[in-house]
Motif scaffolding. Structure first.
Motif, PDB file in Angstrom:
ATOM      1  N   THR A 186      22.691  20.683  11.441  1.00 19.00           N
ATOM      2  CA  THR A 186      23.166  19.780  12.146  1.00 19.00           C
ATOM      3  C   THR A 186      24.573  19.039  11.817  1.00 19.00           C
ATOM      4  O   THR A 186      25.698  19.248  12.548  1.00 19.00           O
ATOM      5  CB  THR A 186      22.315  18.821  12.912  1.00 19.00           C
ATOM      6  OG1 THR A 186      21.234  19.338  13.513  1.00 19.00           O
ATOM      7  CG2 THR A 186      23.072  17.668  13.831  1.00 19.00           C
ATOM      8  N   VAL A 232      20.444  12.708  12.562  1.00 17.34           N
ATOM      9  CA  VAL A 232      22.026  12.665  12.368  1.00 17.34           C
ATOM     10  C   VAL A 232      22.692  11.483  13.320  1.00 17.34           C
ATOM     11  O   VAL A 232      23.571  10.737  12.954  1.00 17.34           O
ATOM     12  CB  VAL A 232      22.500  14.093  12.590  1.00 17.34           C
ATOM     13  CG1 VAL A 232      24.070  14.154  12.303  1.00 17.34           C
ATOM     14  CG2 VAL A 232      21.755  14.935  11.548  1.00 17.34           C
ATOM     15  N   GLU A 233      22.065  11.402  14.406  1.00 18.51           N
ATOM     16  CA  GLU A 233      22.719  10.363  15.341  1.00 18.51           C
ATOM     17  C   GLU A 233      22.295   9.013  14.760  1.00 18.51           C
ATOM     18  O   GLU A 233      23.403   8.217  14.728  1.00 18.51           O
ATOM     19  CB  GLU A 233      22.258  10.534  16.787  1.00 18.51           C
ATOM     20  CG  GLU A 233      22.452  11.607  17.585  1.00 18.51           C
ATOM     21  CD  GLU A 233      23.872  11.563  18.246  1.00 18.51           C
ATOM     22  OE1 GLU A 233      24.547  10.651  17.940  1.00 18.51           O
ATOM     23  OE2 GLU A 233      24.078  12.254  18.823  1.00 18.51           O
ATOM     24  N   GLY A 287      13.990  13.606  19.739  1.00 19.03           N
ATOM     25  CA  GLY A 287      15.357  13.278  20.128  1.00 19.03           C
ATOM     26  C   GLY A 287      15.704  12.348  21.301  1.00 19.03           C
ATOM     27  O   GLY A 287      16.861  11.891  21.600  1.00 19.03           O
ATOM     28  N   ILE A 288      14.794  11.688  21.993  1.00 12.80           N
ATOM     29  CA  ILE A 288      14.720  10.932  22.835  1.00 12.80           C
ATOM     30  C   ILE A 288      15.285   9.434  22.157  1.00 12.80           C
ATOM     31  O   ILE A 288      14.346   9.170  21.379  1.00 12.80           O
ATOM     32  CB  ILE A 288      13.576  10.581  23.722  1.00 12.80           C
ATOM     33  CG1 ILE A 288      12.874  11.912  24.232  1.00 12.80           C
ATOM     34  CG2 ILE A 288      13.564   9.475  24.776  1.00 12.80           C
ATOM     35  CD1 ILE A 288      11.492  11.797  24.971  1.00 12.80           C
ATOM     36  N   PRO A 289      16.306   8.861  22.723  1.00 13.00           N
ATOM     37  CA  PRO A 289      16.704   7.511  21.881  1.00 13.00           C
ATOM     38  C   PRO A 289      16.149   6.275  22.234  1.00 13.00           C
ATOM     39  O   PRO A 289      16.773   5.363  22.777  1.00 13.00           O
ATOM     40  CB  PRO A 289      18.333   7.679  22.137  1.00 13.00           C
ATOM     41  CG  PRO A 289      18.614   8.272  23.455  1.00 13.00           C
ATOM     42  CD  PRO A 289      17.318   9.504  23.642  1.00 13.00           C
ATOM     43  N   SER A 327      18.586  16.131  15.338  1.00  7.42           N
ATOM     44  CA  SER A 327      19.511  15.252  16.389  1.00  7.42           C
ATOM     45  C   SER A 327      19.331  13.518  16.200  1.00  7.42           C
ATOM     46  O   SER A 327      20.357  13.017  15.933  1.00  7.42           O
ATOM     47  CB  SER A 327      19.362  15.748  17.686  1.00  7.42           C
ATOM     48  OG  SER A 327      20.132  14.889  18.680  1.00  7.42           O
ATOM     49  N   LEU A 344      15.485  20.883  15.586  1.00  7.96           N
ATOM     50  CA  LEU A 344      16.616  20.336  16.093  1.00  7.96           C
ATOM     51  C   LEU A 344      16.576  19.107  17.051  1.00  7.96           C
ATOM     52  O   LEU A 344      17.343  18.260  16.741  1.00  7.96           O
ATOM     53  CB  LEU A 344      17.357  21.437  17.018  1.00  7.96           C
ATOM     54  CG  LEU A 344      18.053  22.336  15.957  1.00  7.96           C
ATOM     55  CD1 LEU A 344      18.716  23.656  16.846  1.00  7.96           C
ATOM     56  CD2 LEU A 344      18.763  21.912  14.842  1.00  7.96           C
ATOM     57  N   PRO A 345      15.568  18.842  17.948  1.00 15.00           N
ATOM     58  CA  PRO A 345      15.536  17.686  18.495  1.00 15.00           C
ATOM     59  C   PRO A 345      15.440  16.285  17.308  1.00 15.00           C
ATOM     60  O   PRO A 345      16.008  15.195  17.533  1.00 15.00           O
ATOM     61  CB  PRO A 345      14.428  17.676  19.346  1.00 15.00           C
ATOM     62  CG  PRO A 345      14.114  19.378  19.796  1.00 15.00           C
ATOM     63  CD  PRO A 345      14.550  19.793  18.437  1.00 15.00           C
ATOM     64  N   PHE A 349      11.683   8.075  30.124  1.00 17.33           N
ATOM     65  CA  PHE A 349      12.637   8.924  29.260  1.00 17.33           C
ATOM     66  C   PHE A 349      11.711  10.177  28.980  1.00 17.33           C
ATOM     67  O   PHE A 349      10.651  10.124  28.269  1.00 17.33           O
ATOM     68  CB  PHE A 349      12.919   8.197  27.806  1.00 17.33           C
ATOM     69  CG  PHE A 349      13.635   6.703  28.341  1.00 17.33           C
ATOM     70  CD1 PHE A 349      15.162   6.405  28.295  1.00 17.33           C
ATOM     71  CD2 PHE A 349      12.919   5.575  28.519  1.00 17.33           C
ATOM     72  CE1 PHE A 349      15.702   5.376  28.636  1.00 17.33           C
ATOM     73  CE2 PHE A 349      13.407   4.443  28.834  1.00 17.33           C
ATOM     74  CZ  PHE A 349      14.989   4.358  28.770  1.00 17.33           C
ATOM     75  N   THR A 350      12.434  11.350  28.979  1.00 19.08           N
ATOM     76  CA  THR A 350      11.686  12.655  28.758  1.00 19.08           C
ATOM     77  C   THR A 350      12.624  13.491  28.026  1.00 19.08           C
ATOM     78  O   THR A 350      13.927  13.555  28.094  1.00 19.08           O
ATOM     79  CB  THR A 350      11.416  13.296  30.076  1.00 19.08           C
ATOM     80  OG1 THR A 350      10.942  12.461  30.975  1.00 19.08           O
ATOM     81  CG2 THR A 350      10.735  14.507  29.872  1.00 19.08           C
ATOM     82  N   GLY A 351      11.969  14.022  27.063  1.00 15.62           N
ATOM     83  CA  GLY A 351      12.885  15.047  25.994  1.00 15.62           C
ATOM     84  C   GLY A 351      11.856  15.949  25.330  1.00 15.62           C
ATOM     85  O   GLY A 351      10.608  15.549  25.305  1.00 15.62           O
ATOM     86  N   ARG A 352      12.320  16.776  24.406  1.00 16.89           N
ATOM     87  CA  ARG A 352      11.666  17.334  23.307  1.00 16.89           C
ATOM     88  C   ARG A 352      11.181  16.489  22.256  1.00 16.89           C
ATOM     89  O   ARG A 352      12.204  15.893  21.770  1.00 16.89           O
ATOM     90  CB  ARG A 352      12.281  18.677  22.778  1.00 16.89           C
ATOM     91  CG  ARG A 352      12.585  19.873  23.922  1.00 16.89           C
ATOM     92  CD  ARG A 352      12.586  21.263  23.445  1.00 16.89           C
ATOM     93  NE  ARG A 352      12.606  21.999  24.564  1.00 16.89           N
ATOM     94  CZ  ARG A 352      11.720  22.595  24.759  1.00 16.89           C
ATOM     95  NH1 ARG A 352      10.586  22.313  24.318  1.00 16.89           N
ATOM     96  NH2 ARG A 352      11.762  23.434  25.628  1.00 16.89           N
ATOM     97  N   GLN A 354      28.294  19.960  13.262  1.00 15.23           N
ATOM     98  CA  GLN A 354      28.671  19.055  14.034  1.00 15.23           C
ATOM     99  C   GLN A 354      29.809  17.934  13.041  1.00 15.23           C
ATOM    100  O   GLN A 354      30.194  16.945  13.448  1.00 15.23           O
ATOM    101  CB  GLN A 354      27.916  17.856  14.640  1.00 15.23           C
ATOM    102  CG  GLN A 354      26.699  18.568  15.547  1.00 15.23           C
ATOM    103  CD  GLN A 354      27.225  19.159  16.759  1.00 15.23           C
ATOM    104  OE1 GLN A 354      27.203  20.544  16.573  1.00 15.23           O
ATOM    105  NE2 GLN A 354      27.908  18.611  17.591  1.00 15.23           N
TER     106      GLN A 354
END
Lengths: 433, 433
Positions: free
Chosen positions: A34, A323-324, A147-149, A320, A316-317, A308-311, A38
């Motif tokens: 990543t 790194v964020e 990866g869900i913030p 993410s 990578l999630p 809130f939904t995500g992997r 990026q």
């Protein structure tokens, strides 16, 4: 790109963020990929280039999916400590020796980004305090729901609301297993084997399937939502390893789905944390979260319910979020992290006799008939809202009941007097109800 | 509570945030209620007390659900301008005279919190520039998706990812109408009337049902995601007013649901924005968003798909976003807002002949038979994946077709040569596909 001049050592030395890595497994590899893919965006946001200067690994000879110069790899933590890193990314997992490493780096003034929920749930109160005393950032978005913030939202954008409850599906492995058990009508053991082959479950799956992983994440969420958490020993934790295809099928026929729900609630006597298989009506938003996805639902007194939904996991999630976090903290001045606290002896996990539950019974004895079971429950004052009964060719009774007022004592009597296996699950209402 | 001393004018003058309100309708009332109910939390976070010092209203004699001292109310904007406010909360809506008021306040050095998507979509580029030149915050979380903190997440926590697409259900009124049309098999006009009686739709519903409201929000999302947006005239915007119960029923029988989807995509030739009724398979996460809920789905190159769901409108969810914004900006130093840009002549909205679409046809003529329609489509090279046909007692054919390769020319021929009414919808694939 990295500053206003490009012609000298001085510019470079101020224009570089020196990052150290503890661990170079799946997530560590994702972090490096990543940062590389990026790098232009990162450099333009930070005005600095990110450089991995040292990476602690178990085996520096091992073939890896990402290339790092041999001089960067080390098997000796002292090399990392001496490397003058600005930020450490901790993705090695575990508590020992991880805690000692992170502690030593914080004491050297190093910012920390970690994905390690177990470390935070077991030693977070000390790490937060230590980071504050050394005025370094401690960032851990990647530790909860990939990866869900969600942690950033709680710390920045939902601080005026009173949050009365947080609940979610925080473990992708168990959600994958439950989804497949229902969709393909397979046993727990069969699906676990599939999940292990696909890399969704570890060779030793206990941390996931016994609910430890979800419990650590819930502990962290509670710290952010309530400013305190319970000692882990006081969390009501149940896993999914004893769930059967029969239970899942009857739940489905009644219009429900079983999910491993992590939940933190504020009660009159304190907070209550639980991780357990829970029945959800199909109309519940969390019932729609399938496969390896994660979801977190918050109830704010002003904003209402947010989902809130995500992997929630994977290379990578999770990378993410790491790194964020890393980029975000580099743009923020240090502000003290709110202290973490543990409060013992919170709310009793007494059974709410008014709560609805789903009860699955199975057995063959002469008393194992629907009529007798229903009569017993009626006389005991247990209300039965829905009933689904199956007999197989061998005469085995399998029944699912949606009840109000069923207690452990009733379950014990169903076992002893009716020869039944009994498993009861709490039931979450639909948001719309 | 509001400082270290409590004994003097000086402490009070530094310990108060002076807030002015433009507008005191539903959201304005919610803002006052929220500031009052959460005042302790706000004071402990900010170290200051929030005081509403002036509120611009149309009628200062009107009965209101929230009490404000008569001396705070004014019908004259000059009173607000003279009131020495630190922050203005703009919840009056519209562009004129709102823009002039906000501009005048920014020029006085006043921070702005606004819920006004129309103002931002029409004059946002100027307001962002003006706020930067006067070094004041311009905050507008409440303008998109109510209480869902989607803009904050994009600005803070998803800046390392490349976002390839953003799509969502951004208008609660139309989603409520579509949900009821399907669930209760009612016509658009019948449900609109219900929605107006319930307060979910305005007396003049055009801004919602013709897609303007969703378009404004999409414009703002595009500015945050891509750093630019299209002139509003270039957005492909279609409303829901011509949808029929028959279309919705046949879609449902084919396993699909029609939603008003707002979508911004990055293409090779620029960005493309659209708001239009779209067919979703029931397994698509956005198909599950019912009633007045909003949802935003983002696709990041590292994090994958994220979905954020919550109440997108209404007194308290919107007030939550306003007050969270207000508290957040008071804790942040001024940093310049990224400039907003409009770029004309982006991607052509040419028809992708390879895209799947849902086509609804209805008619009675002698040529209106399924066999003839299918034969025509086969000869024209249009692939039909699924077909659902109904004849009513009057001999009217109603059919839904999932097709690939159907163009406007084919639709025109179905109208002219077969005497059919034809309505085609784009089709979003399931995330899992």
């Amino acid at each position: 790109m990295f500053g206003t001049t490009t012609d000298g050592v001085n510019e470079m030395s101020t224009g570089v963020v020196r990052v150290g890595l503890l661990g170079l497994g799946t997530v560590g590899g994702g972090v490096i990929k990543t940062i590389r893919s990026q790098q232009e965006k990162l450099a333009s946001r930070l005005g600095k280039r990110i450089e991995i200067v040292k990476a602690l690994v178990r085996d520096s000879e091992k073939e890896r999916a990402v290339y790092l110069d041999r001089s960067v790899l080390t098997t000796d933590f002292e090399d990392v400590l001496k490397s003058d890193v600005d930020i450490i990314v901790e993705v090695m997992g575990g508590v020992e020796p991880t805690y000692d490493y992170v502690r030593a780096l914080i004491e050297k003034g190093c910012h920390v980004v970690t994905a390690n929920k177990e470390l935070l749930a077991k030693r977070g109160t000390e790490l937060v305090d230590l980071a504050n005393r050394h005025q370094v950032h401690l960032a851990y978005e990647a530790s909860v729901a990939g990866g869900i913030p969600i942690l950033g939202v709680l710390r920045q954008f939902l601080r005026t609301n009173d949050i009365s409850g947080v609940r979610g599906i925080l473990n992708g492995t168990t959600n994958f297993i439950l989804t497949k058990m229902e969709q393909e009508q397979l046993s727990y053991q069969e699906v676990l084997k599939q999940a292990q082959e696909l890399g969704y479950a570890e060779a030793d799956p206990r941390s996931d399937v016994e609910g430890f992983d979800a419990m650590y994440k819930l502990y962290i969420l509670a710290q952010l939502v309530y400013g305190e958490s319970l000692p882990l020993a006081e969390v009501n934790r149940k896993g999914i390893a004893d769930l059967t295809a029969g239970q899942i099928r009857i739940a489905s026929e009644l219009g429900y789905r079983i999910k491993l729900i992590a939940q933190a609630e504020q009660t009159g006597e304190g907070i209550r944390l639980s991780v357990e298989p829970t029945m959800l009506p199909l109309s519940h938003p969390l019932a729609q979260i399938q496969d390896a996805f994660n979801a977190v639902q918050l109830s704010g007194n002003i904003v209402g319910d947010l989902l809130f939904t995500g992997r929630g996991a994977g290379e990578l999630p999770t990378a993410s979020a790491v790194v964020e976090d890393l980029a975000y903290l580099l743009t923020q001045p240090f502000t003290p992290h709110p202290a973490w606290r543990e409060r013992e002896g919170g709310a009793e996990t007494t059974q709410e006799t008014e709560a609805k539950s789903f009860c699955y019974v199975e057995g063959t004895g002469p008393a194992a008939t629907p009529d007798r079971v229903l009569q017993f429950l009626r006389l005991a004052g247990v209300e039965v809202h829905k009933l689904k009964v199956q007999f197989d060719l061998g005469g085995v009774l399998r029944a699912g009941l949606i009840t109000t007022g069923l207690t452990d004592e009733h379950s014990d009597l169903l076992r002893s007097d009716f020869g039944l296996q009994v498993r009861c699950f709490p039931l979450l209402g639909s948001s719309a109800e």
